[in-house]
Design a protein around this motif. Structure first.
Motif, PDB file in Angstrom:
ATOM      1  N   LEU A  57       0.797  -1.233   0.000  1.00 25.68           N
ATOM      2  CA  LEU A  57       0.000   0.000   0.000  1.00 25.68           C
ATOM      3  C   LEU A  57       0.832   1.286   0.000  1.00 25.68           C
ATOM      4  N   GLU A  98     -11.306   6.207  -2.016  1.00 25.63           N
ATOM      5  CA  GLU A  98     -10.845   5.308  -0.956  1.00 25.63           C
ATOM      6  C   GLU A  98     -11.919   5.143   0.106  1.00 25.63           C
ATOM      7  N   MET A 140     -14.653   1.724   1.269  1.00 17.79           N
ATOM      8  CA  MET A 140     -14.875   1.169   2.607  1.00 17.79           C
ATOM      9  C   MET A 140     -16.380   1.085   2.854  1.00 17.79           C
ATOM     10  N   SER A 191     -18.023  -1.678   0.821  1.00 15.06           N
ATOM     11  CA  SER A 191     -17.781  -2.983   1.455  1.00 15.06           C
ATOM     12  C   SER A 191     -18.741  -3.200   2.607  1.00 15.06           C
ATOM     13  N   ILE A 192     -18.860  -2.178   3.438  1.00  6.67           N
ATOM     14  CA  ILE A 192     -19.735  -2.292   4.601  1.00  6.67           C
ATOM     15  C   ILE A 192     -21.178  -2.527   4.160  1.00  6.67           C
ATOM     16  N   LEU A 247     -15.064   4.229  12.672  1.00  5.45           N
ATOM     17  CA  LEU A 247     -15.008   4.597  11.260  1.00  5.45           C
ATOM     18  C   LEU A 247     -14.126   5.821  11.038  1.00  5.45           C
ATOM     19  N   LYS A 257     -10.659   4.619  11.029  1.00  4.41           N
ATOM     20  CA  LYS A 257     -10.366   3.831   9.826  1.00  4.41           C
ATOM     21  C   LYS A 257     -10.222   4.725   8.594  1.00  4.41           C
ATOM     22  N   SER A 281      -6.047  -1.143   3.803  1.00  3.78           N
ATOM     23  CA  SER A 281      -6.893  -1.123   2.605  1.00  3.78           C
ATOM     24  C   SER A 281      -8.343  -0.904   3.023  1.00  3.78           C
ATOM     25  N   SER A 282      -9.146  -0.345   2.107  1.00  6.73           N
ATOM     26  CA  SER A 282     -10.562  -0.093   2.389  1.00  6.73           C
ATOM     27  C   SER A 282     -11.249  -1.384   2.808  1.00  6.73           C
ATOM     28  N   PHE A 283     -10.865  -2.466   2.156  1.00 10.39           N
ATOM     29  CA  PHE A 283     -11.516  -3.747   2.412  1.00 10.39           C
ATOM     30  C   PHE A 283     -11.249  -4.231   3.830  1.00 10.39           C
ATOM     31  N   MET A 284      -9.969  -4.174   4.248  1.00 12.19           N
ATOM     32  CA  MET A 284      -9.635  -4.659   5.593  1.00 12.19           C
ATOM     33  C   MET A 284     -10.196  -3.729   6.659  1.00 12.19           C
ATOM     34  N   ALA A 310     -12.968  -2.030   6.432  1.00 12.93           N
ATOM     35  CA  ALA A 310     -14.383  -2.366   6.521  1.00 12.93           C
ATOM     36  C   ALA A 310     -14.563  -3.659   7.313  1.00 12.93           C
ATOM     37  N   VAL A 355     -14.282  -3.191  11.096  1.00 10.58           N
ATOM     38  CA  VAL A 355     -15.446  -2.541  11.709  1.00 10.58           C
ATOM     39  C   VAL A 355     -16.636  -3.495  11.724  1.00 10.58           C
ATOM     40  N   LEU A 356     -16.806  -4.238  10.652  1.00  4.73           N
ATOM     41  CA  LEU A 356     -17.917  -5.192  10.588  1.00  4.73           C
ATOM     42  C   LEU A 356     -17.757  -6.289  11.639  1.00  4.73           C
TER      43      LEU A 356
END
Lengths: 363, 363
Positions: free
Chosen positions: A80, A306, A310, A313-314, B332, B335, B345-348, B350, B353-354
């Motif tokens: 990253l 970016e 996120m 995804s959520i 959030l 993050k 990363s946006s994915f991780m 998210a 938080v989930l």
């Protein structure tokens, strides 16, 4: 340049029907079983620009296997800080607009100016056994033999969200490997243009001129996403129609307010096949990047994207958690019918199902 | 015709600054405390077309008080089987396009043909103390004195979803009361056009001609939603500009594929103020309804909309439940910064938080 992946490329070619003869497999040259790589092996190799390792890392990202995904996320996280230094250009157009030929020709132009180019694709309908038409090296003849070009077909992932995520992760790896130009191609299935638009800096729409004044229909909403519209096949008999199309698109764009970038989207003619008008298209793109770097929109757009991913995804996971619940799914079918029969309002139907869902969660 | 609500109307007028003189309140004519109505009182009154009771029912729907909402839902449910028999027409346009004058004039035309008309509005920015400009009776001079016209300003509800829902519920009540024409006006704030488009049968865009060939910008995406585009102020000096705008919009519409209805959106000129071209606009709308009744799209669209609103309600609540959680909200923020700093990363982000959210739910 050495391509240790050649055996894989031949294997990939096999699945594109009628494209190439099956290679004669030399029985003495078995496919080597690859040594397993550690996270650091991957990262170091990528940062050095090693295409073989980059390729394997991308395959890792695309894999649906749990242990691969875990490894992939670690590699991505370490890459990253080295990502971001590229121009990300989305390219879309109706089937038959000549995207592959155009990407081939645009790509070569980029390489001639000293860049390194990765060509990715988003095609949620691709299945591994058939292979996606997009990012098909056999249709990008010139690029596929260029050492500074890296071409991958669309990942499969079961959902557009999954495909989009893996594509974005692949962009990170490519950028860390020194690719300063990224093309992301999409064919216009469902919401894939919106996904691509949300991961690129510049969105290019390839259009065709139709017969008379009626153009090949573009999907509603795409025109307003485009930072540039280019009319292909402006050659031979077709030149007049192409120029008429160009005028029509320019007039139509006047009817819309400026996009958030402040940039006035431009319309140009070119010919991918005869390689006409290519420098002018690329000049427009250069001017766009100057413009948005100067007014700060380049960074702003990247930051918005970016954050957007996120939240995407959520939202996707929240919904999957709800809609994939079989009790809920059954209830929704019943509720749909009640609504259609005017027996319950949409609001109360939703409320009933949500009550059940949150009670489940609290047990 | 008797308007027992007059005292309320005067009270409402007071809040529109500078519009009317404060009335002289007759100290001997206090506002009568209304008798409480039961669900059946409401429903019977509505089905008989009693405007006073309809008005009170709509006020109930708009109320944010818990006991009112419960009562409102019962009334709505009983009215549902009697709803649906109207033409729902959404009307939007930039501020200054002359919506109020146009609604006044279109509305009169509808009434002259023997219909009953309800004029509603969606304006998520309205606050009760200020009153919304939309649905402002003082700006629809002719309609406001017509017995067969029922005009309400936008409800307040704290969110677009809430405002949209209450408007849809009001539509149900008006239709049950015999109103066979419903206008829903929106001013183009945020996503309100999308909301209105999802609750009407026909979406009308009112445009103005600008100076030269540059038109007043419309919000991106609206043009593709429109079933008809009408250029206002086609009168006096402005006629040529208006006709030029009409031609430009017609050309632009050629660039888009047909909407799902199969109907080719039309562009016309008119003048709300001088009442020119009104029958032609309404003829277009009549032809649209003939067309979509014949090809089945009218019913299909209504069914899609009913289902859409159930899913919208669900998605809105799922998200509210997540994002309104203060622990989640704090996380959030952290993050977002990690993402912008390329540390995660946006994915991780998210995923982290989930994970917290779903663990909370399982406790």
């Amino acid at each position: 340049m050495e391509h240790p992946e050649n055996d894989q490329q031949y294997a990939a070619l096999n699945v594109n029907e009628g494209v190439a003869q099956p290679p004669v497999i030399n029985p003495y040259l078995q496919r080597r079983k690859k040594a397993a790589l550690t996270v650091n092996d991957y990262v170091e190799g990528i940062l050095k620009g090693n295409i073989t390792i980059l390729s394997r890392a991308v395959t890792l990202v695309e894999s649906q296997a749990q242990e691969h995904q875990q490894l992939a996320q670690e590699v991505i996280e370490k890459c990253l800080p080295y990502a971001g230094k590229s121009r990300r250009i989305g390219i879309t157009g109706v089937p038959g607009a000549g995207k592959s030929t155009s990407i081939d020709v645009f790509g070569l132009h980029v390489l001639k100016q000293g860049g390194k180019l990765a060509v990715l694709a988003i095609d949620p309908s691709s299945e591994r056994t058939k292979g996606s038409i997009l990012g098909d090296k056999t249709r990008m003849e010139k690029l596929s033999v260029e050492p500074n070009a890296f071409i991958r077909p669309s990942p499969s992932a079961g959902s557009l969200g999954g495909v989009a995520r893996k594509t974005r992760e692949t962009i990170v790896l490519c950028e860390a490997a020194g690719f300063d130009n990224i093309f992301v191609e999409t064919v216009g299935v469902g919401q894939s243009e919106t996904a691509v638009h949300s991961m690129v800096d510049f969105f290019l729409l390839i259009q065709l001129a139709g017969t008379g004044d009626e153009l090949q229909g573009i999907k509603r909403g795409i025109m307003e996403m485009a930072d540039g519209i280019v009319i292909n096949k402006a050659d031979g008999d077709n030149i007049n129609r192409a120029q008429l199309a160009m005028a029509q698109f320019r007039n139509a764009l006047h009817l819309f307010p400026l996009p958030p970038s402040g940039w006035t989207p431009e319309v140009l003619c070119y010919s991918g096949y005869y390689e006409l008008g290519i420098p002018e298209v690329w000049d427009m793109i250069d001017r766009y990047f100057d413009f948005v770097h100067k007014n700060g929109y380049f960074n702003l757009r990247r930051q918005q994207q970016e954050k957007y991913w996120m939240y995407e995804s959520i939202d996707e996971t929240l919904k999957a958690n709800f809609y994939n619940n079989s009790l809920i799914a059954d209830m929704l079918k019943v509720k749909q019918q009640l609504i259609l029969d005017s027996k319950q309002s949409s609001f109360m139907a939703a409320k009933d199902v949500l009550d059940v869902y949150f009670n489940l969660k609290e047990q």
